[in-house]
Design a protein around this motif. Structure first.
Motif, PDB file in Angstrom:
ATOM      1  N   LEU A  54     -51.856  -4.638  -3.868  1.00  0.00           N
ATOM      2  CA  LEU A  54     -50.809  -5.656  -3.837  1.00  0.00           C
ATOM      3  C   LEU A  54     -49.405  -5.080  -3.922  1.00  0.00           C
ATOM      4  O   LEU A  54     -48.429  -5.779  -3.648  1.00  0.00           O
ATOM      5  CB  LEU A  54     -51.044  -6.684  -4.948  1.00  0.00           C
ATOM      6  N   ARG A  55     -49.297  -3.820  -4.263  1.00  0.00           N
ATOM      7  CA  ARG A  55     -47.988  -3.152  -4.206  1.00  0.00           C
ATOM      8  C   ARG A  55     -47.648  -2.693  -2.790  1.00  0.00           C
ATOM      9  O   ARG A  55     -46.506  -2.314  -2.513  1.00  0.00           O
ATOM     10  CB  ARG A  55     -47.959  -1.958  -5.159  1.00  0.00           C
ATOM     11  N   ARG A  56     -48.633  -2.714  -1.901  1.00  0.00           N
ATOM     12  CA  ARG A  56     -48.396  -2.275  -0.527  1.00  0.00           C
ATOM     13  C   ARG A  56     -47.653  -3.366   0.241  1.00  0.00           C
ATOM     14  O   ARG A  56     -48.035  -4.534   0.183  1.00  0.00           O
ATOM     15  CB  ARG A  56     -49.726  -1.951   0.159  1.00  0.00           C
ATOM     16  N   PRO A  57     -46.595  -3.019   0.973  1.00  0.00           N
ATOM     17  CA  PRO A  57     -45.785  -4.026   1.673  1.00  0.00           C
ATOM     18  C   PRO A  57     -46.379  -4.405   3.026  1.00  0.00           C
ATOM     19  O   PRO A  57     -45.884  -4.009   4.081  1.00  0.00           O
ATOM     20  CB  PRO A  57     -44.431  -3.321   1.832  1.00  0.00           C
ATOM     21  N   CYS A  58     -47.445  -5.194   2.992  1.00  0.00           N
ATOM     22  CA  CYS A  58     -48.076  -5.627   4.243  1.00  0.00           C
ATOM     23  C   CYS A  58     -48.294  -7.138   4.176  1.00  0.00           C
ATOM     24  O   CYS A  58     -48.769  -7.658   3.168  1.00  0.00           O
ATOM     25  CB  CYS A  58     -49.412  -4.901   4.440  1.00  0.00           C
ATOM     26  N   ASP A  59     -47.954  -7.835   5.277  1.00  0.00           N
ATOM     27  CA  ASP A  59     -48.024  -9.299   5.273  1.00  0.00           C
ATOM     28  C   ASP A  59     -49.437  -9.843   5.390  1.00  0.00           C
ATOM     29  O   ASP A  59     -49.706 -10.976   4.980  1.00  0.00           O
ATOM     30  CB  ASP A  59     -47.185  -9.869   6.425  1.00  0.00           C
ATOM     31  N   ASN A  60     -50.343  -9.068   5.989  1.00  0.00           N
ATOM     32  CA  ASN A  60     -51.724  -9.524   6.181  1.00  0.00           C
ATOM     33  C   ASN A  60     -52.669  -8.415   5.741  1.00  0.00           C
ATOM     34  O   ASN A  60     -52.794  -7.385   6.420  1.00  0.00           O
ATOM     35  CB  ASN A  60     -51.985  -9.874   7.649  1.00  0.00           C
TER      36      ASN A  60
END
Length: 207
Positions: free
Chosen positions: A141-147
């Protein structure tokens, strides 16, 4: 808007052979492979063309095979994370389910449910299992990905969802979110309030 899709692997050989799963490295059955294709098609239809997507999976064969179908549909590589594995049942893994049923000691109705010893050598406590899943989820959840598409196991999904909604680990003694094999659970976080929703739990309409 962040969307997270949590997949539970479909039918695997340990289901039909009636042996204990856990970390036993079973494979998808032919029916399971067909279901994995259907999961990939449903996600491809749900996520817009050109959207950023990443696929993160438990490293066991049944989840990796499920993830591969979805990753191929989006043209991305699967990120493997062994922390997303099912609960370890120690010496019971790969043995007949009856072997485990005869030895397994359920947690007490009241008392230390999280640290309870199920009396199977090598099996994880609920606390150890939850801590492992929380560590994986907090990093994801720290990863900046929208999907984000997470491919895991039926037992692990409870703690994936508990982490998503911010439940403290110490409060997990009674929580359970049972879902079918091959299901898709849809989670969303809005950009303004950063509220986290469970939009759809254990959906199997694609099967």
């Amino acid at each position: 808007m962040r969307s997270v899709y949590v997949l539970t692997h479909p039918e695997a050989t340990h289901h039909v052979d009636r042996v204990v799963g856990g970390w036993h490295d079973s494979q998808l059955t032919p029916a399971g492979i067909r279901a994995a294709v259907a999961i990939a098609e449903a996600l491809r239809a749900a996520i817009p063309d050109g959207a950023e997507v990443e696929v993160i999976s438990s490293d066991l064969r049944r989840t990796r095979r499920t993830a591969e179908e979805t990753a191929q549909a989006f043209g991305v590589a699967t990120i493997e994370d062994r922390r997303l594995r099912e609960r370890s049942y120690g010496e019971a893994e790969g043995r007949p389910q009856e072997w485990l049923d005869q030895r397994f000691v359920p947690p007490p109705a009241v008392g230390d449910r999280m640290g309870h010893d199920v009396r199977v050598p090598g099996a994880e406590t609920t606390m150890a299992f939850a801590q492992r899943i929380y560590a994986a989820m907090n990093e994801i959840l720290r990863r900046p990905c929208d999907n984000q598409i997470i491919v895991t196991h039926g037992g692990a999904l409870t703690f994936v969802l508990a982490c998503w909604i911010g439940m403290p680990i110490e409060s997990l003694g009674y929580v359970s979110f049972p879902v079918p094999a091959g299901s898709i659970t849809t989670l969303r976080e809005d950009d303004r309030f950063h509220s986290r929703q469970v939009v759809r739990l254990g959906d199997t309409s694609h099967l």
